[in-house]
Design a protein around this motif. Sequence first.
Motif, PDB file in Angstrom:
ATOM      1  N   LEU A  45      49.653  43.528  54.752  1.00 35.49           N
ATOM      2  CA  LEU A  45      48.954  42.301  54.433  1.00 35.49           C
ATOM      3  C   LEU A  45      49.813  40.936  54.740  1.00 35.49           C
ATOM      4  CD1 LEU A  45      46.572  43.993  51.652  1.00 35.49           C
ATOM      5  CD2 LEU A  45      45.916  42.641  54.180  1.00 35.49           C
ATOM      6  N   ASN A  46      51.147  41.468  53.868  1.00 36.17           N
ATOM      7  CA  ASN A  46      51.879  39.633  54.197  1.00 36.17           C
ATOM      8  C   ASN A  46      52.044  39.697  55.382  1.00 36.17           C
ATOM      9  OD1 ASN A  46      52.868  40.137  51.621  1.00 36.17           O
ATOM     10  ND2 ASN A  46      54.620  41.939  51.611  1.00 36.17           N
ATOM     11  N   HIS A  47      51.420  40.269  56.195  1.00 33.52           N
ATOM     12  CA  HIS A  47      51.808  39.375  57.709  1.00 33.52           C
ATOM     13  C   HIS A  47      50.734  38.384  58.028  1.00 33.52           C
ATOM     14  CE1 HIS A  47      51.901  40.172  61.984  1.00 33.52           C
ATOM     15  NE2 HIS A  47      50.079  40.243  61.861  1.00 33.52           N
ATOM     16  N   TYR A  48      50.355  38.049  57.275  1.00 32.67           N
ATOM     17  CA  TYR A  48      48.770  36.775  57.026  1.00 32.67           C
ATOM     18  C   TYR A  48      49.065  36.434  55.873  1.00 32.67           C
ATOM     19  CZ  TYR A  48      46.614  40.608  59.818  1.00 32.67           C
ATOM     20  OH  TYR A  48      46.133  41.403  61.004  1.00 32.67           O
ATOM     21  N   LYS A  49      50.282  36.256  55.110  1.00 37.63           N
ATOM     22  CA  LYS A  49      50.275  35.434  53.723  1.00 37.63           C
ATOM     23  C   LYS A  49      50.760  34.206  54.230  1.00 37.63           C
ATOM     24  CE  LYS A  49      51.635  36.898  48.741  1.00 37.63           C
ATOM     25  NZ  LYS A  49      52.465  37.633  47.918  1.00 37.63           N
ATOM     26  N   ASP A  50      51.923  34.631  54.179  1.00 37.67           N
ATOM     27  CA  ASP A  50      52.895  33.376  54.477  1.00 37.67           C
ATOM     28  C   ASP A  50      52.857  32.290  55.125  1.00 37.67           C
ATOM     29  OD1 ASP A  50      54.229  33.339  51.074  1.00 37.67           O
ATOM     30  OD2 ASP A  50      54.471  34.837  52.372  1.00 37.67           O
ATOM     31  N   LEU A 126      32.866  47.229  57.713  1.00 35.75           N
ATOM     32  CA  LEU A 126      34.959  47.754  57.770  1.00 35.75           C
ATOM     33  C   LEU A 126      35.066  46.335  58.554  1.00 35.75           C
ATOM     34  CD1 LEU A 126      36.362  49.726  56.545  1.00 35.75           C
ATOM     35  CD2 LEU A 126      37.151  50.485  58.402  1.00 35.75           C
ATOM     36  N   VAL A 127      35.013  46.205  59.365  1.00 38.45           N
ATOM     37  CA  VAL A 127      35.729  44.632  60.635  1.00 38.45           C
ATOM     38  C   VAL A 127      36.048  43.714  59.247  1.00 38.45           C
ATOM     39  CG1 VAL A 127      35.642  43.576  62.224  1.00 38.45           C
ATOM     40  CG2 VAL A 127      35.576  45.428  62.306  1.00 38.45           C
ATOM     41  N   ILE A 128      34.003  43.190  58.741  1.00 42.53           N
ATOM     42  CA  ILE A 128      34.029  42.165  57.752  1.00 42.53           C
ATOM     43  C   ILE A 128      35.123  41.920  56.680  1.00 42.53           C
ATOM     44  CG2 ILE A 128      32.291  40.910  56.623  1.00 42.53           C
ATOM     45  CD1 ILE A 128      32.019  40.489  59.558  1.00 42.53           C
ATOM     46  N   ALA A 132      38.086  39.811  55.433  1.00 41.77           N
ATOM     47  CA  ALA A 132      38.298  39.340  53.737  1.00 41.77           C
ATOM     48  C   ALA A 132      39.682  39.465  53.381  1.00 41.77           C
ATOM     49  CB  ALA A 132      36.297  39.963  53.555  1.00 41.77           C
ATOM     50  N   LEU A 133      39.833  40.453  53.872  1.00 49.14           N
ATOM     51  CA  LEU A 133      40.801  40.921  52.781  1.00 49.14           C
ATOM     52  C   LEU A 133      42.315  40.516  53.295  1.00 49.14           C
ATOM     53  CD1 LEU A 133      42.059  42.976  50.820  1.00 49.14           C
ATOM     54  CD2 LEU A 133      42.114  44.674  52.660  1.00 49.14           C
ATOM     55  N   LEU A 135      42.215  37.418  55.383  1.00 47.89           N
ATOM     56  CA  LEU A 135      42.318  36.315  54.539  1.00 47.89           C
ATOM     57  C   LEU A 135      42.179  35.639  53.560  1.00 47.89           C
ATOM     58  CD1 LEU A 135      39.495  35.154  57.927  1.00 47.89           C
ATOM     59  CD2 LEU A 135      41.624  34.804  58.305  1.00 47.89           C
ATOM     60  N   GLY A 136      41.935  37.134  52.737  1.00 44.86           N
ATOM     61  CA  GLY A 136      41.730  36.950  51.388  1.00 44.86           C
ATOM     62  C   GLY A 136      43.236  36.474  50.954  1.00 44.86           C
ATOM     63  N   VAL A 137      43.788  37.550  51.741  1.00 48.36           N
ATOM     64  CA  VAL A 137      45.325  37.816  51.204  1.00 48.36           C
ATOM     65  C   VAL A 137      46.403  35.416  51.423  1.00 48.36           C
ATOM     66  CG1 VAL A 137      48.261  38.200  52.086  1.00 48.36           C
ATOM     67  CG2 VAL A 137      45.820  40.108  51.244  1.00 48.36           C
ATOM     68  N   ASN A 138      46.102  35.308  52.606  1.00 39.40           N
ATOM     69  CA  ASN A 138      46.442  34.146  52.751  1.00 39.40           C
ATOM     70  C   ASN A 138      45.775  33.750  52.197  1.00 39.40           C
ATOM     71  OD1 ASN A 138      46.374  31.141  54.595  1.00 39.40           O
ATOM     72  ND2 ASN A 138      47.531  32.524  55.690  1.00 39.40           N
ATOM     73  N   LEU A 139      45.034  33.407  51.160  1.00 43.82           N
ATOM     74  CA  LEU A 139      44.036  32.099  50.598  1.00 43.82           C
ATOM     75  C   LEU A 139      44.208  32.669  48.926  1.00 43.82           C
ATOM     76  CD1 LEU A 139      40.928  31.574  52.276  1.00 43.82           C
ATOM     77  CD2 LEU A 139      41.827  29.914  52.585  1.00 43.82           C
ATOM     78  N   GLY A 140      45.067  33.685  48.820  1.00 42.08           N
ATOM     79  CA  GLY A 140      45.433  34.038  47.395  1.00 42.08           C
ATOM     80  C   GLY A 140      44.386  34.719  46.565  1.00 42.08           C
ATOM     81  N   LEU A 141      43.544  35.034  47.824  1.00 40.72           N
ATOM     82  CA  LEU A 141      42.193  36.023  46.626  1.00 40.72           C
ATOM     83  C   LEU A 141      42.839  37.783  47.125  1.00 40.72           C
ATOM     84  CD1 LEU A 141      38.876  33.540  48.343  1.00 40.72           C
ATOM     85  CD2 LEU A 141      40.544  33.501  46.391  1.00 40.72           C
ATOM     86  N   GLU A 142      41.621  38.358  46.224  1.00 50.72           N
ATOM     87  CA  GLU A 142      42.323  39.480  45.860  1.00 50.72           C
ATOM     88  C   GLU A 142      40.880  40.355  45.612  1.00 50.72           C
ATOM     89  OE1 GLU A 142      44.696  41.114  43.904  1.00 50.72           O
ATOM     90  OE2 GLU A 142      47.226  39.985  44.762  1.00 50.72           O
ATOM     91  N   PRO A 143      40.406  41.291  46.277  1.00 51.58           N
ATOM     92  CA  PRO A 143      39.243  42.584  45.297  1.00 51.58           C
ATOM     93  C   PRO A 143      39.369  42.071  43.883  1.00 51.58           C
ATOM     94  CG  PRO A 143      40.093  43.257  47.444  1.00 51.58           C
ATOM     95  CD  PRO A 143      41.495  41.914  47.475  1.00 51.58           C
ATOM     96  N   ASP A 144      38.235  42.401  43.850  1.00 52.40           N
ATOM     97  CA  ASP A 144      38.767  42.746  41.949  1.00 52.40           C
ATOM     98  C   ASP A 144      37.537  43.774  42.063  1.00 52.40           C
ATOM     99  OD1 ASP A 144      36.082  41.196  42.387  1.00 52.40           O
ATOM    100  OD2 ASP A 144      36.101  39.972  40.694  1.00 52.40           O
ATOM    101  N   CYS A 145      36.889  44.790  42.834  1.00 51.33           N
ATOM    102  CA  CYS A 145      35.808  45.304  42.432  1.00 51.33           C
ATOM    103  C   CYS A 145      36.066  46.318  43.955  1.00 51.33           C
ATOM    104  CB  CYS A 145      34.475  45.246  42.640  1.00 51.33           C
ATOM    105  SG  CYS A 145      33.621  43.887  44.097  1.00 51.33           S
ATOM    106  N   ILE A 146      35.937  47.252  44.505  1.00 49.57           N
ATOM    107  CA  ILE A 146      35.947  48.939  45.513  1.00 49.57           C
ATOM    108  C   ILE A 146      34.491  48.644  45.983  1.00 49.57           C
ATOM    109  CG2 ILE A 146      35.769  50.678  45.640  1.00 49.57           C
ATOM    110  CD1 ILE A 146      36.516  51.341  42.552  1.00 49.57           C
ATOM    111  N   TYR A 147      34.861  48.593  47.153  1.00 49.84           N
ATOM    112  CA  TYR A 147      33.841  47.960  49.127  1.00 49.84           C
ATOM    113  C   TYR A 147      33.972  49.159  49.327  1.00 49.84           C
ATOM    114  CZ  TYR A 147      33.805  43.033  47.595  1.00 49.84           C
ATOM    115  OH  TYR A 147      33.759  41.742  47.041  1.00 49.84           O
ATOM    116  N   LEU A 148      32.762  49.717  49.343  1.00 44.34           N
ATOM    117  CA  LEU A 148      32.510  51.498  50.335  1.00 44.34           C
ATOM    118  C   LEU A 148      31.946  50.661  51.515  1.00 44.34           C
ATOM    119  CD1 LEU A 148      31.666  53.252  47.418  1.00 44.34           C
ATOM    120  CD2 LEU A 148      33.911  53.110  48.710  1.00 44.34           C
TER     121      LEU A 148
END
Length: 173
Positions: A45-50, A126-128, A132-133, A135-148
Motif C-alpha cells: 500500500l505504501n506504493h500508492y501513498k506518497d 474485489l477489483v473495486i 478503493a483501498l 486510492l484510499g491510502v493515497n487520499l488518507g482514507l482507511e476502511p473502518d469495517c470489513i468488506y467481504l
Amino acid sequence: MTLCSSNKKNSDSGCGKSTYDDLRSYQAIVEHYVKCHQNRIEKELNHYKDIDFDCAIKRVGCFEQPDSEGNIKCHDHQKRISKVAKKSFKDELKNLNLPNPKPKDFGALHKFLCDKLLSIKGIGELVIYDTALRLGVNLGLEPDCIYLHAGAKEGVIPPFITDPLSRGLRHRQ
C-alpha cells in the motif's frame, strides 16, 4: 490446508504451518493476519501513498505492485482479468473525476467506485475494493469495517451486520 505460503520468510515466522483449524476465534484470525500478512500489505500500500493522485490512478489502472526486489509487476490475483476488461477499467479510471468535495471516508469512496466501475464486464467487487483501498491510502482514507466478496459474503453470521451504504460489515455493538 495451510493459510500462508510456505516460503522461507513465512516458514521462519511459523506462518506456513497455520491451518484453518488454528483460526477458531477472531483473536486468532487477527494474530494470524498481523504475523503473516500485515508487513507485506503495508509495503504494497505504501506504493500508492506518497505520490500524486494522478500517478496513483495510473498505477491502480495498470494493476501495479512492487515485488520483493522493488520491480513493478501485475498483482498476482488480478492476472486472470481479461485484457479487454483491464483496458476498459484503465480507461474508465483514467477519466474518473472524484466528486468535489472528495469522499469523506473509505465507505463513500468505495460506494463511488462501485457506482462508476462495477458495470465494466469482467470487473468485480474485489477489483473495486482493491481500487478503493489503494486510492484510499493515497487520499488518507482507511476502511473502518470489513468488506467481504463472493462466497465469504454468503457465509456471514452474527455478530456482524451489513452496512448497506458502504457495502461493508460492522461488529454489532
